[in-house]
Scaffold this motif. Sequence first.
Motif, short mmCIF file in Angstrom:
data_model
loop_
_atom_site.label_atom_id
_atom_site.label_comp_id
_atom_site.label_asym_id
_atom_site.label_seq_id
_atom_site.Cartn_x
_atom_site.Cartn_y
_atom_site.Cartn_z
N ARG A 81 -1.65 4.34 -4.53
CA ARG A 81 -3.10 4.19 -4.19
C ARG A 81 -3.54 5.72 -3.36
NH1 ARG A 81 -4.52 -0.69 -2.09
NH2 ARG A 81 -6.78 0.71 -2.19
N THR B 222 -8.67 3.47 6.07
CA THR B 222 -9.44 2.41 5.88
C THR B 222 -9.08 1.45 4.67
OG1 THR B 222 -11.59 3.73 6.71
CG2 THR B 222 -12.05 1.79 5.15
N ALA B 223 -8.50 2.05 3.50
CA ALA B 223 -8.07 1.33 2.62
C ALA B 223 -6.71 0.51 2.99
CB ALA B 223 -7.71 2.12 1.44
N SER B 224 -6.02 1.18 3.75
CA SER B 224 -4.79 0.47 4.38
C SER B 224 -4.80 -0.79 5.07
CB SER B 224 -3.83 1.60 4.92
OG SER B 224 -4.28 1.81 6.23
N ARG C 236 -7.67 -2.67 4.96
CA ARG C 236 -8.61 -3.57 4.35
C ARG C 236 -7.97 -5.27 4.17
NH1 ARG C 236 -10.58 -0.14 0.34
NH2 ARG C 236 -12.10 0.49 1.93
N LEU D 225 -6.92 8.07 -3.65
CA LEU D 225 -7.47 8.44 -2.43
C LEU D 225 -6.72 9.78 -2.00
CD1 LEU D 225 -7.41 4.90 -0.87
CD2 LEU D 225 -9.47 6.29 -1.63
N PHE E 273 0.82 -1.18 0.05
CA PHE E 273 0.14 0.00 0.00
C PHE E 273 0.91 1.21 0.02
CE2 PHE E 273 -2.75 3.14 1.83
CZ PHE E 273 -3.89 2.86 1.25
N ARG F 168 -10.12 7.86 4.64
CA ARG F 168 -10.27 6.73 3.38
C ARG F 168 -8.91 6.17 3.26
NH1 ARG F 168 -14.30 9.22 -1.23
NH2 ARG F 168 -16.07 9.47 0.24
#
Length: 295
Positions: free
Chosen positions: A206, A281-283, A285, A273, A174, A278
């Motif tokens: 990302r 949150t994405a990191s 997931r 992003l 990420f 966000r």
Amino acid sequence: MEYIPAKSIVNRTKDPSWFGTEYNMNIYRGCCHGCIYCDSRSDCYHTDGFDQVKVKADALRIIRDDLASKAKTGVVGTGSMSDPYNPFEQEFLLTRRALTLLEAYGFGAAIATKSDLITRDIDVLSSINRTMPAICKITVTTCDDALAAKVEPGAPSPSRRLAAVERLSAAGLFTGILMMPILPFLEDHPENIRAIVNRAADAGARFVYPALGMTCRAGQREYFYRKLEAYFPGQGLAERYQRRYGPRYECASPKARALWEVFQETCNRRGLLYSMGRIVTASRRGHEADQLSLF
């Protein structure tokens, strides 16, 4: 190399919302990148001889003991006060060995750096990423290698950093850009913002997290002004900063609002992003179940 004493190295952060980091870790003190705007030069940090890199003595044992004593695992940030991938890391391997300790004790990592040396540790970061977040944050304030050679004279070029983003992203990590600081009167124009976002997207990033301006306080301010006069003679940049910002700590770009619109539109168009919530949150997931199982 000078060694300095330390009682602990992995400590609780004051603001865990910053990329979801519950802990902070700095193995080195000082930096040799020579960035003319660096906030870590500020008098409030009491870092004498900031341009000389120093190492915390017995760092790996202290880190091991710190990690073993934590009641809760979490993401450990590094790179807040000095770059964990300074040139000495090539030989000393302290950052790499600290990452292996994070993996062994079940902690995640969030690394901020201006160095492409981070790609050396893709294997360890990938191992961490199997169970916990491994976030790679590469700082890019301009895509112009010639300008970067003046404002960040000791750091690898932006071209090398963006190539590192591509390698890290290709490895499934990420990865994104810290677009900060954007220096008023030097980097705060739409072309630079678009170039950074587009180059980041092309490299597989990302996210891009921005600061459309800089900080400036005692110690840092005087150094910055001297370097502006030395590297950009005859342009009166130091005088423009003094006239507009005076003793202010936060020096937002005069074009911040318009630049934000350019930034937001370009990120949305390229699918990047840019809001902290966000990004965090994405990191995380895919790691939620692993983190819960640790408790």
